[in-house]
Design an enzyme around this catalytic site. Structure first.
Site, PDB file in Angstrom:
ATOM      1  N   SER A   5       5.322  -1.295   3.183  1.00 49.90           N
ATOM      2  CA  SER A   5       6.522  -2.125   3.049  1.00 49.90           C
ATOM      3  C   SER A   5       7.232  -2.115   4.393  1.00 49.90           C
ATOM      4  O   SER A   5       6.957  -1.253   5.240  1.00 49.90           O
ATOM      5  CB  SER A   5       7.442  -1.546   1.972  1.00 49.90           C
ATOM      6  OG  SER A   5       8.725  -2.137   2.007  1.00 49.90           O
ATOM      7  N   TYR A  32      11.608   5.581  -2.299  1.00 55.12           N
ATOM      8  CA  TYR A  32      10.747   4.444  -1.954  1.00 55.12           C
ATOM      9  C   TYR A  32      10.329   4.527  -0.496  1.00 55.12           C
ATOM     10  O   TYR A  32       9.158   4.351  -0.149  1.00 55.12           O
ATOM     11  CB  TYR A  32      11.502   3.143  -2.236  1.00 55.12           C
ATOM     12  CG  TYR A  32      10.652   1.898  -2.105  1.00 55.12           C
ATOM     13  CD1 TYR A  32       9.694   1.589  -3.059  1.00 55.12           C
ATOM     14  CD2 TYR A  32      10.817   1.032  -1.029  1.00 55.12           C
ATOM     15  CE1 TYR A  32       8.913   0.432  -2.949  1.00 55.12           C
ATOM     16  CE2 TYR A  32      10.052  -0.124  -0.910  1.00 55.12           C
ATOM     17  CZ  TYR A  32       9.104  -0.414  -1.873  1.00 55.12           C
ATOM     18  OH  TYR A  32       8.326  -1.548  -1.749  1.00 55.12           O
TER      19      TYR A  32
END
Length: 273
Positions: free
Chosen positions: A141, A154
């Site tokens: 990401s 995350y």
């Protein structure tokens, strides 16, 4: 990898979002597909919209289950006879401060986002090494490059995917296996709606629906555009694939201000909030 025609490609998280878009584009380009997801009903929907003529197999798979991965690799080998590429795409989101975050939530996201990539890579690597050319595509990401508040868990998983994959790429240098890391920015998927979003990045106690609507406003890239960027990136031999103008901008800011980028993004978050 210059062509996907007649290649066998494994895609996790193929029931929706980027995974579904990848399946669609690969199918149209003549690939044979081994698709998996925890949501079998939605995975069957993905299969129903494919327009290619290649072989497609479906498997309900919990990527956090190591034993399931090992059995899956054997099943794909039996079904397809070979594996030319794996795209470890499955992932989930968690938004919460470190102080309030439960260990259960932390373990949940680490098991899916990080261990799922490790299990997928290790389970299929022996099969990939048998092929004249093959590829491992691990989806991180932009949050594997920059960190923001309430995204500690995350961020940890996506930074881990990046580190794991970049090290693996060096280990496999000079072999038949190409390795790349994918860093999407905001993609119009249901990752927020399907995540455990306890606290927004601005610190507000927004509802899940409010966070989802806010994400939809700032997510500019479609899954189809993301899939196209990934597949073209693999064809072009890109070792890091950034998806979306937002990802490219954030990456550039991080390179220019490796420590102070957080101040810039903190200011931007207040404006967006």
């Amino acid at each position: 990898m210059q062509s996907y025609s007649e290649k066998v490609v494994v895609v996790t998280g193929a029931a929706s979002g980027i995974g579904r878009a990848l399946a669609q584009q690969l199918s149209m380009q003549g690939a044979n597909l081994a698709l998996s997801d925890v949501n079998m009903e939605a995975l069957e929907e993905t299969a129903s919209i494919l327009r290619g003529t290649g072989k497609v197999t479906l498997q309900k798979l919990d990527v956090a289950d190591r034993g399931a991965w090992e059995a899956y690799a054997e099943q794909v080998k039996a079904d397809h006879g070979q594996v030319d590429m794996i795209i470890n795409n499955a992932g989930v989101a968690l938004s919460e401060t470190v102080e309030r975050m439960s260990y259960e939530d932390m373990e949940w996201i680490v098991n899916i986002n990080f261990w799922g990539v490790v299990y997928g890579t290790k389970s299929f690597l022996p099969l990939l090494k048998e092929r004249p050319e093959s590829a491992i595509v691990n989806v991180s990401s932009i949050f594997g490059i920059i960190a923001l508040p309430t995204q500690a868990a995350y961020n940890a998983t996506k930074f881990a995917v990046r580190g794991f994959t970049e090290s693996l790429r060096q280990e496999l240098k000079g072999t038949n296996v190409f390795v790349t890391t994918v860093h999407p920015g905001g993609i119009k998927t249901n990752i927020v709606r399907n995540g455990r979003m306890k606290t927004s990045m601005t610190g507000d106690n927004q509802t899940l629906e409010q966070q989802a609507k806010h994400f939809e406003k700032i997510a500019k890239t479609t899954p189809a555009q993301a899939a196209d960027t990934i597949l073209e990136g693999v064809k072009g031999g890109k070792r890091r694939i950034l998806i979306g103008s937002d990802a490219r901008l954030m990456d550039r800011i991080q390179r220019l201000f490796p420590v102070r980028y957080s101040d810039i993004f903190g200011w931007a978050l207040k404006k967006l909030g």
